[in-house]
Write a protein that holds these residues in place. Structure first.
Motif: not given
Ligand code: MV4
Length: 580
Positions: A131, A158, A168, A200-203, A208, A232, A235, A277, A289, A439
């Protein structure tokens, strides 16, 4: 092959590893805490060693005690499972330095991938998209504003050492920057002892998607069809499935290849998972990650590929050939996993530990139950609330889904609330049936109200008073069970002490003492000594069973003393602060 493997874990995953050991003719060695003296993993192992007290910090996290057990048993290798010490590079190193084999990736890889900015760099170097974000940690609100100007809002802050949603924060408007940055940094310090955060830019509505990889002893990396883990809450994953209902075969091929490239880039060995993502267009994906461990949801991958991942981990660690290659990793049918947690889904998934009464687990065609509990057993508050995983397989998604609904209907758990009613509701929901979820679905779009009227069956009278007392004796890892039968009907029972009042107040030091309502870890302090506080004001955050609980002041007054600091482990009833 190894003759003896020490399993540095408890619950369902300890049993899963124990069974792989048996299948390979390896003698499984257990460790256990005082609370787990009678646990199934302790009983089924060939030898079991008590490594200390109930709180994880006194047992399952105690590196010297675990190594001592391995030495006493003469184990040649250690399997860490997931959680506890599985992604602790110091533990992996200590295992290797003790002359044992670590069943997992090299400690340097665990450490490198634990740093999310380093993992992002590895992905970029491998030509895999991440991202858009900052390559290095940021410290000032100006840097965040500059990023917002360039990439727009919303943006995500993050923790560099992050994971599990800790540290986060999402920024939806420029005036949130200051608070979000300090909040993320504070949480990062409390959980990971490093305040570093990146951007990071937020999607908005991603799915997931994660890809299982397996690095073999010859340096090749195999990758497996994806798991969709979008369902989920806070998280904590609730339902996983493979394949994802959102991926077409071309995207699948691309994401599997991307995972293999990132893993090869870092010289990955043994089992791991690359998280991605998937954007709402269904084809753009970004590396997020890498998890350097066996994951809870590995069974869905096992069912659609026919490969035993735990056996594969042991083969790789032993330096033996796997006996299959990428061409043997197919995708057949569909698998779904529901996590059966001791939680009350009608009360925001509040942990519901306690004593199980009757327990009946489902079975039949296409049903697998990876369980860590038994009838009349106890789910201690000190550990993760995961009781079991219910996994179903079908020729297609709807067959797997219907089998899941059938199996959930057969499941009987008396005495504790579980996530079973939630799963029954979700599996019958149009959003699940269509596969059109993301998500945010559970938290933002589900009405969980109807679950409040579905009470958990109560234990039958007499169930809780099992007239069967068990004592466990351990002598050089060999365990002996002593059963004493007691006629409770005629016994004189001591009265139970009255439990302290629920949230916070009383006990110990009089009405001025704020006490811990449950055993847990202090995450952060929200007030300082000398502060004036009001009734109900949050004083600190206590984490227990993966839940963060705000501990509120029971009285108005001055914080005279803070008895704990961030990171401290506390027992139920411990005095946290004196407020008068
Ligand atoms: C994100 C995202 C949207 N955009 N990053 C949440 C915990 C961390 N491990 C990664 N997470 C996210 N990162 C960007 N750039 C949305 C989430 C996220 C999410 C990711 C995976 C599974 C469930 C989630 C629930 C809320 C937000």
């Amino acid at each position: 092959m190894f003759k003896k493997v020490l399993i540095a874990n408890r619950g369902e995953i300890a049993l899963r590893i124990l069974r792989a050991c048996r299948d390979l003719d390896i003698s499984p060695i257990a460790i256990y805490s005082e609370l787990d003296a009678g646990a199934i993993h302790t009983r089924l192992a060939d030898e079991a060693y008590n490594v200390g007290g109930g709180p994880p910090s006194e047992s399952y996290l105690k590196i010297p005690a675990i190594l001592d057990a391995a030495r006493r048993a003469g184990a040649e290798a250690v399997h860490p499972g997931y959680g506890f010490l599985a992604e602790n590079a110091d533990f992996a190193r200590a295992v290797i330095e003790a002359g044992l084999t670590w069943i997992g990736p090299a400690p340097e890889i665990i450490a490198a991938m634990g740093d999310k900015t380093e993992a992002r760099r590895a992905a970029s170097d491998a030509g895999v998209a991440t991202v858009p974000g900052t390559p290095d940690p940021v410290t000032t609100a100006e840097e965040v504003s500059a990023f917002a100007d360039e990439h727009g809002i919303p943006l995500a802050i993050k923790a560099s050492a992050g994971g599990g949603g800790k540290g986060f924060r999402v920024v939806h408007s420029p005036d949130e920057i200051e608070d979000a940055l300090s909040g993320a940094a504070r949480e990062a310090s409390a959980y990971f002892s490093s305040p570093d955060v990146y951007l990071e830019r937020y999607l908005e509505r991603p799915r997931h998607i994660e890809v299982q990889v397996l690095g073999d002893s010859g340096g090749s990396v195999l990758s497996f069809p994806e798991r969709d883990c979008s369902l989920q809450r806070r998280h904590q994953k609730l339902i996983e499935e493979s394949p994802s209902p959102a991926l077409d075969p071309h995207v699948r091929e691309a994401i599997m290849e991307a995972a293999a490239r990132v893993s090869k880039q870092v010289g990955y060995r043994n089992a791991g998972t690359c998280e991605f993502l998937l954007d709402s267009d269904g084809s753009t994906f970004y590396f997020l990650e890498m998890n350097t461990r066996l994951q809870v949801e590995h069974p869905v991958t096992e069912l659609v590929t026919g490969i035993d991942l735990v056996k594969a981990q042991i083969f790789v660690a032993a330096g033996e050939p796997l006996g299959f290659d990428q061409g043997d990793i197919g995708l057949r049918g569909h698998a779904i996993e529901c996590r059966i947690n001791a939680e009350d889904p009608s009360k925001k998934f509040m942990p519901a530990p306690g004593k199980i009464g009757n327990l009946e687990e489902p079975s039949g065609p296409g049903v697998r139950v990876d369980s860590g509990v038994e009838a009349h057993g106890t789910i201690p508050q000190a550990y993760d609330p995961l009781m079991s995983k219910l996994i179903t397989f079908g020729a297609d998604r709807d067959e797997a889904r219907r089998r899941m609904l059938r199996a959930l209907g057969e499941y009987v758990v008396e005495g504790v609330k579980t996530t079973i009613p939630f799963h029954s509701m979700m599996l019958a929901d149009p959003r699940f049936i269509s596969g059109d979820y993301h998500t945010g679905t559970v938290e933002r779009e589900m009405d969980l109200e109807p679950l409040a009227s579905a009470p958990a069956p109560q234990p039958q009278p007499g169930d809780a008073e099992v007239a069967d007392r068990r004592f466990e004796l351990e002598l050089d890892g060999k365990r002996f069970a002593v059963h004493v039968r007691e006629d409770l009907e005629h016994a004189v029972r001591p009265r139970k002490p009255t439990p302290p009042e629920s949230a916070g107040a009383v006990a110990g030091g009089g009405s001025e003492a704020l006490t811990a309502p449950m055993q847990g870890t202090i995450v952060k302090l929200l007030v300082s000594q000398g502060d004036e506080v009001t009734v109900g004001q949050p004083i600190l955050v206590l984490e227990a069973m993966k839940m963060e609980n705000s501990i509120l002041s029971h009285t108005a007054g001055t914080v005279e003393e803070l008895k704990v600091e961030a990171g401290a482990a506390v027992d139920t009833g411990a005095i946290l602060a004196v407020i008068r």
